[in-house]
Design an enzyme around this catalytic site. Structure first.
Site, short mmCIF file in Angstrom:
data_model
loop_
_atom_site.label_atom_id
_atom_site.label_comp_id
_atom_site.label_asym_id
_atom_site.label_seq_id
_atom_site.Cartn_x
_atom_site.Cartn_y
_atom_site.Cartn_z
N CYS A 1 0.76 -1.13 -0.02
CA CYS A 1 0.02 -0.04 0.13
C CYS A 1 1.01 1.28 -0.18
CB CYS A 1 -0.89 -0.04 1.42
SG CYS A 1 -0.23 0.18 2.72
N GLN A 2 0.32 2.39 0.54
CA GLN A 2 1.45 3.52 0.48
C GLN A 2 2.36 3.53 1.51
OE1 GLN A 2 1.10 5.95 -1.84
NE2 GLN A 2 3.02 6.93 -0.68
#
Length: 175
Positions: A64-65
């Site tokens: 994810c980020q």
């Protein structure tokens, strides 16, 4: 990689490991985030749909980020007894970019959501101040309301403005 203890790859290790072993990267960010930049060859399956989507066969690496949502995804898949080996990218896509590794972007990707929030919030504060000086002093409350909303978002982690902007037509990503 084992299914009981997921491996955590550093960005460099993942880049090297991908060359030697076939891995499927699952990016659990939202489509708008994915469009603004992702690892080439990764598949976008948002965290909210991870449990309901058919996942590719073989070893999976979630990202994810920053690593928070991918950890949640790993936990959910492990709880469901996912049969394939699982791993995650340590530090997420942000760490991948910081390591200077290649990134792919959609040509017509929207501005990142936080930049949109900054633009709208800043504009509303400016309008509130200008209107309070030129039309009626009560308009200063618009600026105060925006400031309160931003403070609430920072404390709670919930940003209503970001949620609203995320569903706007210009933020719909069509692959």
């Amino acid at each position: 990689m084992t299914t009981t203890t997921p491996r955590r790859f550093s960005p460099r290790d993942l880049a090297d490991h991908r060359q030697a072993v076939p891995l499927t990267l699952i990016d659990v960010r939202e489509p708008m985030e994915y469009a603004s930049g992702h690892i080439a060859g990764s598949h976008n399956i948002p965290l909210s749909r991870l449990g309901s989507e058919t996942l590719p066969e073989g070893p999976l690496v979630l990202l994810c980020q920053s690593g928070s949502r991918s950890s949640q995804g790993l936990t959910n898949l492990l709880r469901r007894g996912h049969p394939q080996p699982l791993a995650e990218l340590e530090g997420g896509f942000g760490a991948w970019q910081e390591a200077g590794l290649p990134v792919q972007r959609h040509a017509r990707a929207p501005l990142p959501l936080m930049r949109q929030v900054q633009i709208v919030a800043g504009g509303l504060v400016l309008v509130g101040v200008l209107l309070s000086q030129t039309v009626a002093p009560g308009w200063i409350w618009l600026s105060g309301l925006v400031g309160a909303g931003l403070s609430f978002a920072g404390i709670s982690g919930f940003c209503g403005m970001a949620r609203l902007l995320a569903v706007m037509p210009w933020n719909r990503v069509h692959p």
